[in-house]
Design a protein around this motif. Structure first.
Motif, PDB file in Angstrom:
ATOM      1  N   GLN A   4       0.830  -1.201   0.000  1.00 22.73           N
ATOM      2  CA  GLN A   4       0.000   0.000   0.000  1.00 22.73           C
ATOM      3  C   GLN A   4       0.871   1.260   0.000  1.00 22.73           C
ATOM      4  N   VAL A   5       1.929   1.235   0.823  1.00 24.04           N
ATOM      5  CA  VAL A   5       2.849   2.376   0.885  1.00 24.04           C
ATOM      6  C   VAL A   5       3.570   2.529  -0.446  1.00 24.04           C
ATOM      7  N   GLN A   6       4.012   1.411  -0.994  1.00 23.90           N
ATOM      8  CA  GLN A   6       4.727   1.427  -2.269  1.00 23.90           C
ATOM      9  C   GLN A   6       3.839   1.994  -3.379  1.00 23.90           C
ATOM     10  N   ASP A   7       2.606   1.509  -3.457  1.00 26.05           N
ATOM     11  CA  ASP A   7       1.676   1.994  -4.478  1.00 26.05           C
ATOM     12  C   ASP A   7       1.416   3.485  -4.312  1.00 26.05           C
ATOM     13  N   PHE A   8       1.259   3.913  -3.071  1.00 24.98           N
ATOM     14  CA  PHE A   8       1.001   5.334  -2.811  1.00 24.98           C
ATOM     15  C   PHE A   8       2.172   6.197  -3.272  1.00 24.98           C
ATOM     16  N   ILE A   9       3.394   5.762  -2.961  1.00 23.31           N
ATOM     17  CA  ILE A   9       4.577   6.539  -3.347  1.00 23.31           C
ATOM     18  C   ILE A   9       4.740   6.568  -4.861  1.00 23.31           C
ATOM     19  N   LEU A  10       4.554   5.427  -5.510  1.00 23.19           N
ATOM     20  CA  LEU A  10       4.704   5.365  -6.965  1.00 23.19           C
ATOM     21  C   LEU A  10       3.659   6.222  -7.673  1.00 23.19           C
ATOM     22  N   GLU A  11       2.421   6.185  -7.192  1.00 21.79           N
ATOM     23  CA  GLU A  11       1.336   6.936  -7.821  1.00 21.79           C
ATOM     24  C   GLU A  11       1.466   8.435  -7.597  1.00 21.79           C
ATOM     25  N   ASN A  12       2.111   8.827  -6.497  1.00 18.64           N
ATOM     26  CA  ASN A  12       2.185  10.249  -6.138  1.00 18.64           C
ATOM     27  C   ASN A  12       3.625  10.759  -6.083  1.00 18.64           C
ATOM     28  N   LYS A  13       4.509  10.084  -6.805  1.00 15.12           N
ATOM     29  CA  LYS A  13       5.939  10.386  -6.699  1.00 15.12           C
ATOM     30  C   LYS A  13       6.255  11.860  -6.959  1.00 15.12           C
ATOM     31  N   ALA A  14       5.745  12.403  -8.073  1.00 10.69           N
ATOM     32  CA  ALA A  14       6.054  13.790  -8.434  1.00 10.69           C
ATOM     33  C   ALA A  14       5.590  14.758  -7.349  1.00 10.69           C
ATOM     34  N   ASP A  15       4.386  14.538  -6.849  1.00 12.26           N
ATOM     35  CA  ASP A  15       3.834  15.411  -5.813  1.00 12.26           C
ATOM     36  C   ASP A  15       4.620  15.273  -4.501  1.00 12.26           C
ATOM     37  N   LEU A  16       4.998  14.041  -4.162  1.00 12.97           N
ATOM     38  CA  LEU A  16       5.761  13.803  -2.936  1.00 12.97           C
ATOM     39  C   LEU A  16       7.131  14.477  -3.000  1.00 12.97           C
ATOM     40  N   VAL A  17       7.778  14.405  -4.157  1.00 13.92           N
ATOM     41  CA  VAL A  17       9.094  15.040  -4.309  1.00 13.92           C
ATOM     42  C   VAL A  17       8.983  16.548  -4.123  1.00 13.92           C
ATOM     43  N   GLU A  18       7.964  17.153  -4.721  1.00 10.25           N
ATOM     44  CA  GLU A  18       7.804  18.604  -4.605  1.00 10.25           C
ATOM     45  C   GLU A  18       7.527  19.011  -3.161  1.00 10.25           C
ATOM     46  N   LYS A  19       6.671  18.248  -2.476  1.00 13.83           N
ATOM     47  CA  LYS A  19       6.398  18.546  -1.072  1.00 13.83           C
ATOM     48  C   LYS A  19       7.657  18.370  -0.228  1.00 13.83           C
ATOM     49  N   TRP A  20       8.398  17.314  -0.542  1.00 13.13           N
ATOM     50  CA  TRP A  20       9.636  17.054   0.214  1.00 13.13           C
ATOM     51  C   TRP A  20      10.634  18.190   0.024  1.00 13.13           C
ATOM     52  N   LYS A  21      10.811  18.630  -1.210  1.00 19.95           N
ATOM     53  CA  LYS A  21      11.742  19.723  -1.501  1.00 19.95           C
ATOM     54  C   LYS A  21      11.325  20.988  -0.764  1.00 19.95           C
ATOM     55  N   GLU A  22      10.033  21.268  -0.767  1.00 21.41           N
ATOM     56  CA  GLU A  22       9.531  22.479  -0.133  1.00 21.41           C
ATOM     57  C   GLU A  22       9.773  22.464   1.379  1.00 21.41           C
ATOM     58  N   ARG A  23       9.473  21.337   2.017  1.00 19.35           N
ATOM     59  CA  ARG A  23       9.650  21.250   3.474  1.00 19.35           C
ATOM     60  C   ARG A  23      11.121  21.207   3.874  1.00 19.35           C
ATOM     61  N   VAL A  24      11.926  20.506   3.089  1.00 20.81           N
ATOM     62  CA  VAL A  24      13.357  20.438   3.389  1.00 20.81           C
ATOM     63  C   VAL A  24      13.987  21.827   3.307  1.00 20.81           C
ATOM     64  N   LYS A  25      13.626  22.571   2.265  1.00 22.44           N
ATOM     65  CA  LYS A  25      14.154  23.922   2.118  1.00 22.44           C
ATOM     66  C   LYS A  25      13.720  24.820   3.274  1.00 22.44           C
ATOM     67  N   ALA A  26      12.482  24.620   3.726  1.00 21.10           N
ATOM     68  CA  ALA A  26      11.969  25.451   4.820  1.00 21.10           C
ATOM     69  C   ALA A  26      12.718  25.197   6.129  1.00 21.10           C
ATOM     70  N   GLU A  27      13.170  23.965   6.328  1.00 22.91           N
ATOM     71  CA  GLU A  27      13.820  23.612   7.593  1.00 22.91           C
ATOM     72  C   GLU A  27      15.341  23.623   7.516  1.00 22.91           C
ATOM     73  N   ALA A  28      15.904  23.649   6.301  1.00 21.76           N
ATOM     74  CA  ALA A  28      17.352  23.511   6.153  1.00 21.76           C
ATOM     75  C   ALA A  28      18.079  24.810   6.458  1.00 21.76           C
ATOM     76  N   ASP A  29      19.360  24.657   6.807  1.00 24.72           N
ATOM     77  CA  ASP A  29      20.240  25.791   6.989  1.00 24.72           C
ATOM     78  C   ASP A  29      20.459  26.467   5.639  1.00 24.72           C
ATOM     79  N   GLU A  30      20.316  27.789   5.592  1.00 25.09           N
ATOM     80  CA  GLU A  30      20.460  28.513   4.333  1.00 25.09           C
ATOM     81  C   GLU A  30      21.840  28.309   3.712  1.00 25.09           C
ATOM     82  N   LYS A  31      22.862  28.132   4.559  1.00 24.02           N
ATOM     83  CA  LYS A  31      24.226  27.962   4.047  1.00 24.02           C
ATOM     84  C   LYS A  31      24.350  26.675   3.231  1.00 24.02           C
ATOM     85  N   VAL A  32      23.582  25.663   3.611  1.00 26.94           N
ATOM     86  CA  VAL A  32      23.600  24.407   2.859  1.00 26.94           C
ATOM     87  C   VAL A  32      22.961  24.599   1.495  1.00 26.94           C
ATOM     88  N   LEU A  33      21.826  25.273   1.466  1.00 25.71           N
ATOM     89  CA  LEU A  33      21.099  25.464   0.208  1.00 25.71           C
ATOM     90  C   LEU A  33      21.835  26.395  -0.739  1.00 25.71           C
TER      91      LEU A  33
END
Length: 276
Positions: A4-33
């Protein structure tokens, strides 16, 4: 559950990546980015999700993908905290997504959370281990390369040699510098040795102590020692620390140091007619 988890990730991969990028950038140290281009960050984000999918599928090439991902993020300069934070964020995004579509509900909540943790924890440990192994190997190789590049005595003129120092000087490097310095003085029959610290980022009491020891050793084998490449901020640090360099000839640049070394060996640079 894993299917179920695998199917969910595969079906929503593009959306999950964008959400992940957005949240990671929000929490990451600016010097890293700042040191990661958007294109590279986007590509690596997709590689990260592909790695997670490989783990879910129990893929045969998961280990090679894990090693490749670890090498890539180390090469890009991603701190370990950035990587582990990314794992935690992705776990939360998947959990929230499964809650929204009703895959996780009140009846199966405890069981799903337990199984998600059982899936993520080993992968978290594997990625951390792969990262630290790659990092240790990279640091060791860089240390060896730095030692080879920055601890050689180079003859530039008859009786005049230069030792350029690059990077941080610790006790181990100081020992190597001393050995190469003394053997080089004897082999090249140098009368004047210039130690160039232009590439040394910080000169503290310990670094100055190592340099003074090297100068004393050079004098014992019959040569004179000159310290060159003293930048204004280094000069200020030396004064503030009360480090005594009176036994040294000093110059701000290697060029001025070589000119003085030529004078010390009864030579000088002259301009000939027609030269530029």
């Amino acid at each position: 559950m894993y299917s179920q988890v695998q199917d969910f990730i595969l079906e929503n991969k593009a959306d999950l990546v964008e959400k992940w990028k957005e949240r990671v950038k929000a929490e990451a140290d600016e010097k890293v980015l700042e040191v990661i281009s958007e294109q590279v960050f986007s590509k690596t984000s997709h590689d990260f999700v592909d790695l997670i999918i490989s783990n879910l599928e129990d893929s045969d090439d998961y280990s090679s993908k894990l090693k490749g991902f670890a090498e890539k993020v180390v090469r890009l300069g991603w701190p370990l905290a950035f990587v582990t934070s990314g794992l935690r964020i992705f776990d939360r995004i998947v959990y929230d997504g499964l809650m929204e579509i009703g895959t996780i509900n009140k009846e199966n909540y405890a069981d799903f959370v337990h199984k998600l943790d059982k899936w993520m924890s080993p992968m978290h440990n594997e990625i951390v281990n792969a990262y630290t192994t790659t990092w240790d190997r990279t640091v060791s190789l860089q240390k060896i390369a730095l030692q080879e590049l920055s601890a050689s005595l180079i003859p530039v003129f008859d009786k005049i040699s230069v030792m350029p120092l690059v990077g941080t000087i610790d006790t181990e490097r100081a020992k190597l510098i001393m050995e190469n310095l003394l053997s080089g003085v004897v082999n090249h029959r140098a009368e004047v040795v210039l130690i160039d610290i232009t590439g040394v980022p910080v000169v503290d009491t310990m670094v100055a102590h190592h340099i003074i020891q090297a100068a004393d050793a050079v004098r014992l084998v019959g040569a004179k020692c000159m310290l060159v490449g003293i930048r204004p901020e280094i000069a200020q640090t030396i004064v503030n620390l009360g480090i005594n360099l009176n036994q040294f000839h000093t110059n701000s640049t290697l060029r001025k140091g070589i000119e003085q070394a030529l004078e010390m060996t009864n030579r000088k640079i002259v301009t000939t007619e027609g030269s530029i």
